[in-house]
Design a protein around this motif. Structure first.
Motif, PDB file in Angstrom:
ATOM      1  N   VAL A 130       0.864  -1.174   0.000  1.00 17.52           N
ATOM      2  CA  VAL A 130       0.000   0.000   0.000  1.00 17.52           C
ATOM      3  C   VAL A 130       0.904   1.228   0.000  1.00 17.52           C
ATOM      4  CG1 VAL A 130      -1.835   1.232   1.220  1.00 17.52           C
ATOM      5  CG2 VAL A 130      -1.754  -1.267   1.298  1.00 17.52           C
ATOM      6  N   THR A 131       0.696   2.107  -0.984  1.00 14.91           N
ATOM      7  CA  THR A 131       1.539   3.294  -1.108  1.00 14.91           C
ATOM      8  C   THR A 131       0.851   4.499  -0.454  1.00 14.91           C
ATOM      9  OG1 THR A 131       0.613   3.851  -3.270  1.00 14.91           O
ATOM     10  CG2 THR A 131       2.577   2.449  -3.248  1.00 14.91           C
ATOM     11  N   ARG A 132       1.623   5.526  -0.210  1.00 12.97           N
ATOM     12  CA  ARG A 132       1.106   6.731   0.446  1.00 12.97           C
ATOM     13  C   ARG A 132       0.083   7.472  -0.416  1.00 12.97           C
ATOM     14  NH1 ARG A 132       3.442   7.327   5.153  1.00 12.97           N
ATOM     15  NH2 ARG A 132       5.510   6.462   5.470  1.00 12.97           N
ATOM     16  N   ASP A 133       0.095   7.227  -1.733  1.00 13.78           N
ATOM     17  CA  ASP A 133      -0.903   7.872  -2.605  1.00 13.78           C
ATOM     18  C   ASP A 133      -2.179   7.045  -2.739  1.00 13.78           C
ATOM     19  OD1 ASP A 133      -0.006   5.848  -4.236  1.00 13.78           O
ATOM     20  OD2 ASP A 133       0.722   7.140  -5.833  1.00 13.78           O
ATOM     21  N   GLY A 134      -2.310   5.973  -1.940  1.00 10.36           N
ATOM     22  CA  GLY A 134      -3.548   5.204  -1.883  1.00 10.36           C
ATOM     23  C   GLY A 134      -3.614   3.988  -2.780  1.00 10.36           C
ATOM     24  N   ARG A 135      -2.578   3.709  -3.558  1.00 12.78           N
ATOM     25  CA  ARG A 135      -2.599   2.525  -4.423  1.00 12.78           C
ATOM     26  C   ARG A 135      -2.314   1.274  -3.599  1.00 12.78           C
ATOM     27  NH1 ARG A 135       1.441   3.108  -9.099  1.00 12.78           N
ATOM     28  NH2 ARG A 135       2.744   3.778  -7.384  1.00 12.78           N
ATOM     29  N   SER A 136      -2.953   0.182  -3.958  1.00 14.69           N
ATOM     30  CA  SER A 136      -2.691  -1.107  -3.348  1.00 14.69           C
ATOM     31  C   SER A 136      -2.236  -2.051  -4.459  1.00 14.69           C
ATOM     32  CB  SER A 136      -3.942  -1.650  -2.663  1.00 14.69           C
ATOM     33  OG  SER A 136      -3.661  -2.897  -2.069  1.00 14.69           O
ATOM     34  N   LEU A 137      -0.982  -2.479  -4.398  1.00 16.09           N
ATOM     35  CA  LEU A 137      -0.395  -3.319  -5.436  1.00 16.09           C
ATOM     36  C   LEU A 137      -0.220  -4.728  -4.886  1.00 16.09           C
ATOM     37  CD1 LEU A 137       2.266  -0.660  -6.324  1.00 16.09           C
ATOM     38  CD2 LEU A 137       0.222  -1.157  -7.642  1.00 16.09           C
ATOM     39  N   SER A 138      -0.749  -5.695  -5.588  1.00 19.14           N
ATOM     40  CA  SER A 138      -0.732  -7.077  -5.126  1.00 19.14           C
ATOM     41  C   SER A 138       0.291  -7.886  -5.918  1.00 19.14           C
ATOM     42  CB  SER A 138      -2.126  -7.679  -5.314  1.00 19.14           C
ATOM     43  OG  SER A 138      -2.140  -9.008  -4.890  1.00 19.14           O
ATOM     44  N   PHE A 139       1.155  -8.613  -5.187  1.00 21.93           N
ATOM     45  CA  PHE A 139       2.198  -9.421  -5.806  1.00 21.93           C
ATOM     46  C   PHE A 139       2.165 -10.836  -5.235  1.00 21.93           C
ATOM     47  CE2 PHE A 139       3.838  -5.050  -5.674  1.00 21.93           C
ATOM     48  CZ  PHE A 139       4.069  -4.833  -7.021  1.00 21.93           C
ATOM     49  N   PRO A 140       1.643 -11.828  -5.977  1.00 15.21           N
ATOM     50  CA  PRO A 140       1.750 -13.218  -5.524  1.00 15.21           C
ATOM     51  C   PRO A 140       3.212 -13.658  -5.589  1.00 15.21           C
ATOM     52  CG  PRO A 140       0.164 -12.995  -7.332  1.00 15.21           C
ATOM     53  CD  PRO A 140       0.877 -11.700  -7.207  1.00 15.21           C
ATOM     54  N   LEU A 141       3.735 -14.227  -4.500  1.00 16.27           N
ATOM     55  CA  LEU A 141       5.152 -14.594  -4.432  1.00 16.27           C
ATOM     56  C   LEU A 141       5.349 -15.900  -3.689  1.00 16.27           C
ATOM     57  CD1 LEU A 141       6.533 -11.146  -3.290  1.00 16.27           C
ATOM     58  CD2 LEU A 141       7.188 -12.280  -5.395  1.00 16.27           C
ATOM     59  N   LYS A 142       6.245 -16.739  -4.182  1.00 15.46           N
ATOM     60  CA  LYS A 142       6.619 -17.950  -3.455  1.00 15.46           C
ATOM     61  C   LYS A 142       7.478 -17.595  -2.246  1.00 15.46           C
ATOM     62  CE  LYS A 142       6.328 -21.092  -7.316  1.00 15.46           C
ATOM     63  NZ  LYS A 142       7.002 -21.996  -8.225  1.00 15.46           N
ATOM     64  N   LYS A 143       8.330 -16.572  -2.377  1.00 16.09           N
ATOM     65  CA  LYS A 143       9.220 -16.151  -1.295  1.00 16.09           C
ATOM     66  C   LYS A 143       8.598 -14.996  -0.512  1.00 16.09           C
ATOM     67  CE  LYS A 143      13.342 -17.114  -4.044  1.00 16.09           C
ATOM     68  NZ  LYS A 143      14.564 -16.525  -4.602  1.00 16.09           N
ATOM     69  N   ARG A 144       7.296 -15.065  -0.280  1.00 10.89           N
ATOM     70  CA  ARG A 144       6.564 -13.973   0.350  1.00 10.89           C
ATOM     71  C   ARG A 144       7.167 -13.544   1.684  1.00 10.89           C
ATOM     72  NH1 ARG A 144       0.972 -15.037   3.319  1.00 10.89           N
ATOM     73  NH2 ARG A 144       2.445 -16.206   4.571  1.00 10.89           N
ATOM     74  N   ASP A 145       7.461 -14.509   2.561  1.00 13.30           N
ATOM     75  CA  ASP A 145       7.939 -14.165   3.898  1.00 13.30           C
ATOM     76  C   ASP A 145       9.308 -13.499   3.855  1.00 13.30           C
ATOM     77  OD1 ASP A 145       5.589 -15.234   4.913  1.00 13.30           O
ATOM     78  OD2 ASP A 145       6.472 -17.195   5.283  1.00 13.30           O
ATOM     79  N   GLU A 146      10.222 -14.047   3.057  1.00 12.59           N
ATOM     80  CA  GLU A 146      11.569 -13.469   2.950  1.00 12.59           C
ATOM     81  C   GLU A 146      11.526 -12.048   2.388  1.00 12.59           C
ATOM     82  OE1 GLU A 146      14.248 -15.958   0.684  1.00 12.59           O
ATOM     83  OE2 GLU A 146      13.197 -17.736   1.396  1.00 12.59           O
ATOM     84  N   ILE A 147      10.811 -11.876   1.300  1.00 15.84           N
ATOM     85  CA  ILE A 147      10.754 -10.571   0.647  1.00 15.84           C
ATOM     86  C   ILE A 147       9.962  -9.578   1.503  1.00 15.84           C
ATOM     87  CG2 ILE A 147       9.888  -9.336  -1.389  1.00 15.84           C
ATOM     88  CD1 ILE A 147      10.739 -11.759  -3.053  1.00 15.84           C
ATOM     89  N   GLY A 148       8.885 -10.035   2.135  1.00 19.79           N
ATOM     90  CA  GLY A 148       8.102  -9.163   3.012  1.00 19.79           C
ATOM     91  C   GLY A 148       8.905  -8.651   4.193  1.00 19.79           C
ATOM     92  N   GLU A 149       9.678  -9.521   4.827  1.00 18.39           N
ATOM     93  CA  GLU A 149      10.527  -9.096   5.941  1.00 18.39           C
ATOM     94  C   GLU A 149      11.570  -8.087   5.477  1.00 18.39           C
ATOM     95  OE1 GLU A 149      12.248 -12.399   8.059  1.00 18.39           O
ATOM     96  OE2 GLU A 149      10.299 -13.387   8.218  1.00 18.39           O
ATOM     97  N   LEU A 150      12.143  -8.329   4.311  1.00 20.32           N
ATOM     98  CA  LEU A 150      13.147  -7.419   3.770  1.00 20.32           C
ATOM     99  C   LEU A 150      12.561  -6.038   3.506  1.00 20.32           C
ATOM    100  CD1 LEU A 150      16.013  -6.951   2.703  1.00 20.32           C
ATOM    101  CD2 LEU A 150      15.225  -7.833   0.505  1.00 20.32           C
ATOM    102  N   ILE A 151      11.385  -5.988   2.863  1.00 20.90           N
ATOM    103  CA  ILE A 151      10.742  -4.705   2.576  1.00 20.90           C
ATOM    104  C   ILE A 151      10.381  -3.997   3.883  1.00 20.90           C
ATOM    105  CG2 ILE A 151       8.693  -3.590   1.590  1.00 20.90           C
ATOM    106  CD1 ILE A 151       8.736  -5.830  -0.561  1.00 20.90           C
ATOM    107  N   ASN A 152       9.849  -4.732   4.849  1.00 15.62           N
ATOM    108  CA  ASN A 152       9.478  -4.121   6.126  1.00 15.62           C
ATOM    109  C   ASN A 152      10.670  -3.526   6.847  1.00 15.62           C
ATOM    110  OD1 ASN A 152       6.650  -4.283   6.369  1.00 15.62           O
ATOM    111  ND2 ASN A 152       6.775  -6.457   6.823  1.00 15.62           N
ATOM    112  N   SER A 153      11.832  -4.097   6.677  1.00 17.40           N
ATOM    113  CA  SER A 153      13.021  -3.560   7.335  1.00 17.40           C
ATOM    114  C   SER A 153      13.576  -2.335   6.616  1.00 17.40           C
ATOM    115  CB  SER A 153      14.117  -4.629   7.431  1.00 17.40           C
ATOM    116  OG  SER A 153      14.651  -4.912   6.157  1.00 17.40           O
ATOM    117  N   MET A 154      13.123  -2.084   5.392  1.00 16.62           N
ATOM    118  CA  MET A 154      13.681  -0.991   4.589  1.00 16.62           C
ATOM    119  C   MET A 154      12.882   0.319   4.679  1.00 16.62           C
ATOM    120  SD  MET A 154      16.304  -2.423   3.299  1.00 16.62           S
ATOM    121  CE  MET A 154      16.952  -1.853   1.776  1.00 16.62           C
ATOM    122  N   TYR A 155      11.605   0.244   4.981  1.00 20.92           N
ATOM    123  CA  TYR A 155      10.847   1.508   4.985  1.00 20.92           C
ATOM    124  C   TYR A 155      10.542   1.966   6.392  1.00 20.92           C
ATOM    125  CZ  TYR A 155       6.213  -0.639   5.806  1.00 20.92           C
ATOM    126  OH  TYR A 155       5.123  -1.289   6.333  1.00 20.92           O
TER     127      TYR A 155
END
Length: 102
Positions: free
Chosen positions: A77-102
């Motif tokens: 979810v971006t600050r301009d209100g967009r919600s972008l959906s990405f189906p991923l096999k490595k969801r947990d790894e990539i999600g943790e990485l993104i959460n640590s970056m913003y």
């Protein structure tokens, strides 16, 4: 498929995914660097759907799962209100990485 990186930019993780845009499924890769997130399409004719998200524009990352054995992924979810959906096999790894970056 190549992504032009900025100086001092390094790819940290990447995974195959797709985007549903106007009832069309666009195949591509979700690429997380130390500076931003890219969605890069696999085909030249769908390059207009390439996407770049800067970490300061991310409001929230939501994990999703559709059913017990079906698609898992991330909603960004971006600050301009967009919600972008990405189906991923490595969801947990990539999600943790993104959460640590913003």
């Amino acid at each position: 498929m190549t992504v032009k990186l900025n100086p001092n930019e390094v790819v940290l993780k990447a995974g195959d995914t797709n985007q549903l845009i106007d009832n069309n499924t666009i195949s591509g890769k979700l690429i997380v660097t130390n500076q931003r997130i890219y969605f890069k399409t696999l085909n030249e004719e769908t390059e207009k759907f390439n996407l770049e998200i800067l970490f300061e524009n991310i409001l929230e990352v939501i994990y999703f799962s559709k059913g017990l054995f079906s698609a898992k992924g991330l909603n960004v979810v971006t600050r301009d209100g967009r919600s972008l959906s990405f189906p991923l096999k490595k969801r947990d790894e990539i999600g943790e990485l993104i959460n640590s970056m913003y």
